[in-house]
Scaffold this motif. Sequence first.
Motif, short mmCIF file in Angstrom:
data_model
loop_
_atom_site.label_atom_id
_atom_site.label_comp_id
_atom_site.label_asym_id
_atom_site.label_seq_id
_atom_site.Cartn_x
_atom_site.Cartn_y
_atom_site.Cartn_z
N GLY A 107 0.82 -1.21 0.00
CA GLY A 107 0.00 0.00 0.00
C GLY A 107 0.85 1.25 0.00
N ASP A 108 0.57 2.14 0.92
CA ASP A 108 1.31 3.40 1.01
C ASP A 108 2.54 3.29 1.91
OD1 ASP A 108 0.24 3.27 3.52
OD2 ASP A 108 -0.89 5.14 3.39
N ALA A 109 2.98 2.07 2.17
CA ALA A 109 4.17 1.77 2.99
C ALA A 109 3.95 2.07 4.47
CB ALA A 109 5.41 2.48 2.47
N SER A 110 2.68 2.19 4.90
CA SER A 110 2.41 2.34 6.33
C SER A 110 2.02 1.00 6.96
CB SER A 110 1.31 3.37 6.58
OG SER A 110 0.08 2.91 6.05
N ILE A 111 1.97 -0.03 6.12
CA ILE A 111 1.69 -1.39 6.58
C ILE A 111 2.75 -2.30 5.99
CG2 ILE A 111 0.06 -3.31 6.54
CD1 ILE A 111 -2.18 -1.24 6.36
N VAL A 112 3.36 -3.12 6.86
CA VAL A 112 4.46 -3.99 6.44
C VAL A 112 4.26 -5.37 7.07
CG1 VAL A 112 6.96 -4.32 6.55
CG2 VAL A 112 6.04 -2.03 6.23
N SER A 113 4.52 -6.41 6.27
CA SER A 113 4.46 -7.76 6.82
C SER A 113 5.87 -8.29 7.03
CB SER A 113 3.70 -8.70 5.88
OG SER A 113 4.47 -8.96 4.72
N SER A 114 6.02 -9.12 8.02
CA SER A 114 7.32 -9.76 8.29
C SER A 114 7.05 -11.22 8.63
CB SER A 114 8.05 -9.06 9.44
OG SER A 114 7.29 -9.14 10.63
N SER A 115 8.01 -12.06 8.28
CA SER A 115 7.89 -13.47 8.61
C SER A 115 9.28 -14.07 8.71
CB SER A 115 7.06 -14.21 7.55
OG SER A 115 7.70 -14.14 6.29
N GLY A 116 9.34 -15.19 9.41
CA GLY A 116 10.61 -15.86 9.56
C GLY A 116 10.52 -17.03 10.52
N PRO A 117 11.66 -17.61 10.82
CA PRO A 117 11.69 -18.77 11.72
C PRO A 117 11.59 -18.36 13.19
CG PRO A 117 13.91 -18.24 11.03
CD PRO A 117 13.00 -17.30 10.29
N ALA A 118 11.06 -19.26 13.98
CA ALA A 118 10.95 -19.06 15.43
C ALA A 118 11.44 -20.33 16.12
CB ALA A 118 9.51 -18.77 15.82
N LEU A 119 12.37 -20.17 17.04
CA LEU A 119 12.97 -21.30 17.74
C LEU A 119 12.53 -21.30 19.20
CD1 LEU A 119 15.05 -23.66 17.49
CD2 LEU A 119 16.77 -22.03 18.34
N TYR A 120 12.00 -22.42 19.64
CA TYR A 120 11.52 -22.60 21.01
C TYR A 120 12.42 -23.62 21.71
CZ TYR A 120 7.16 -20.76 19.02
OH TYR A 120 6.20 -20.00 18.40
N ARG A 129 12.32 -26.83 19.37
CA ARG A 129 11.30 -26.97 18.33
C ARG A 129 11.42 -25.74 17.43
NH1 ARG A 129 6.22 -26.42 20.83
NH2 ARG A 129 7.33 -25.39 22.52
N LEU A 130 11.13 -25.93 16.16
CA LEU A 130 11.24 -24.83 15.19
C LEU A 130 9.90 -24.61 14.53
CD1 LEU A 130 13.32 -22.86 13.91
CD2 LEU A 130 13.69 -24.61 12.15
N GLY A 131 9.46 -23.35 14.51
CA GLY A 131 8.22 -22.96 13.86
C GLY A 131 8.46 -21.76 12.98
N ARG A 132 7.41 -21.08 12.63
CA ARG A 132 7.51 -19.85 11.83
C ARG A 132 6.52 -18.83 12.38
NH1 ARG A 132 10.72 -19.65 7.83
NH2 ARG A 132 9.68 -17.89 6.85
N PHE A 133 6.83 -17.56 12.20
CA PHE A 133 5.92 -16.50 12.60
C PHE A 133 5.58 -15.66 11.38
CE2 PHE A 133 9.84 -14.15 12.53
CZ PHE A 133 9.45 -12.90 12.10
N SER A 134 4.50 -14.94 11.49
CA SER A 134 4.09 -13.97 10.48
C SER A 134 3.43 -12.82 11.22
CB SER A 134 3.12 -14.61 9.49
OG SER A 134 2.75 -13.67 8.50
N SER A 135 3.88 -11.61 10.96
CA SER A 135 3.35 -10.44 11.65
C SER A 135 3.00 -9.35 10.64
CB SER A 135 4.39 -9.85 12.61
OG SER A 135 4.77 -10.79 13.59
N VAL A 136 2.06 -8.52 11.01
CA VAL A 136 1.72 -7.33 10.23
C VAL A 136 1.94 -6.13 11.14
CG1 VAL A 136 -0.09 -6.08 9.00
CG2 VAL A 136 0.07 -8.57 8.78
N VAL A 147 3.08 -3.96 16.11
CA VAL A 147 2.45 -5.17 15.59
C VAL A 147 0.94 -5.03 15.72
CG1 VAL A 147 2.20 -7.66 15.84
CG2 VAL A 147 4.40 -6.61 16.25
N VAL A 148 0.24 -5.29 14.61
CA VAL A 148 -1.21 -5.26 14.59
C VAL A 148 -1.77 -6.68 14.57
CG1 VAL A 148 -3.25 -4.45 13.33
CG2 VAL A 148 -1.20 -3.06 13.37
N PHE A 149 -1.16 -7.55 13.76
CA PHE A 149 -1.57 -8.95 13.65
C PHE A 149 -0.35 -9.84 13.77
CE2 PHE A 149 -4.72 -6.75 10.89
CZ PHE A 149 -5.86 -7.05 11.60
N ASP A 150 -0.52 -11.00 14.41
CA ASP A 150 0.59 -11.94 14.56
C ASP A 150 0.03 -13.36 14.60
OD1 ASP A 150 3.63 -12.19 15.33
OD2 ASP A 150 2.52 -13.55 16.66
N ASP A 151 0.79 -14.26 14.02
CA ASP A 151 0.44 -15.68 14.08
C ASP A 151 1.67 -16.47 13.66
OD1 ASP A 151 -1.08 -17.92 14.57
OD2 ASP A 151 -2.67 -17.37 13.19
N GLY A 152 1.53 -17.76 13.66
CA GLY A 152 2.66 -18.59 13.27
C GLY A 152 2.25 -20.02 13.05
#
Length: 177
Positions: A107-120, A129-136, A147-152
Amino acid sequence: MSVGGAALRWTGLALLVLAPTAQAVAPPTPADVARCEVWARELSFAQSVADHDAAAFAAHLHPLAVFGVTRPNPQRGEREILDAWAGLIAGRETRLWWYPEHVHAGGDASIVSSSGPALYQDVASGQYRLGRFSSVWQRGEDGTWRVVFDDGLAPRPVEAAQVEAFHAGRVNACPPA
């Protein structure tokens, strides 16, 4: 004619000397800037958990954030998220590390998504244990990314080599898009 020819050769030589030898680098776009700001912010967010710093963790949350967005009962709002994450932040039973691998502005660069690995790591057993996350992320009126939204994805047991690969894969500087 030789005088005119010499002048032409000189002009040609001058143009050759003045011509750039490398392509000019375009200035970063607003999306590039936003992407790199969120890259750094994501690392800071992860560091707040690694440091067991609940106040720093909270500073990364939008007041109306939603965590677990793909689940039937997500955590809504800063208080609910902080309550649900208190054990992870404290590192009492599980330690958690993550870092961005993909960051994209839209969009207008005021919203950005990020994702990557997550180690527990289970504190009692030491197992990983290894998972993944995704955030907005959303840039607030004050210029701060939250952060507005997060999951994994649910983490799965991993071998020592995968744990080493996780740690080796962390990139601190925002890579070019």
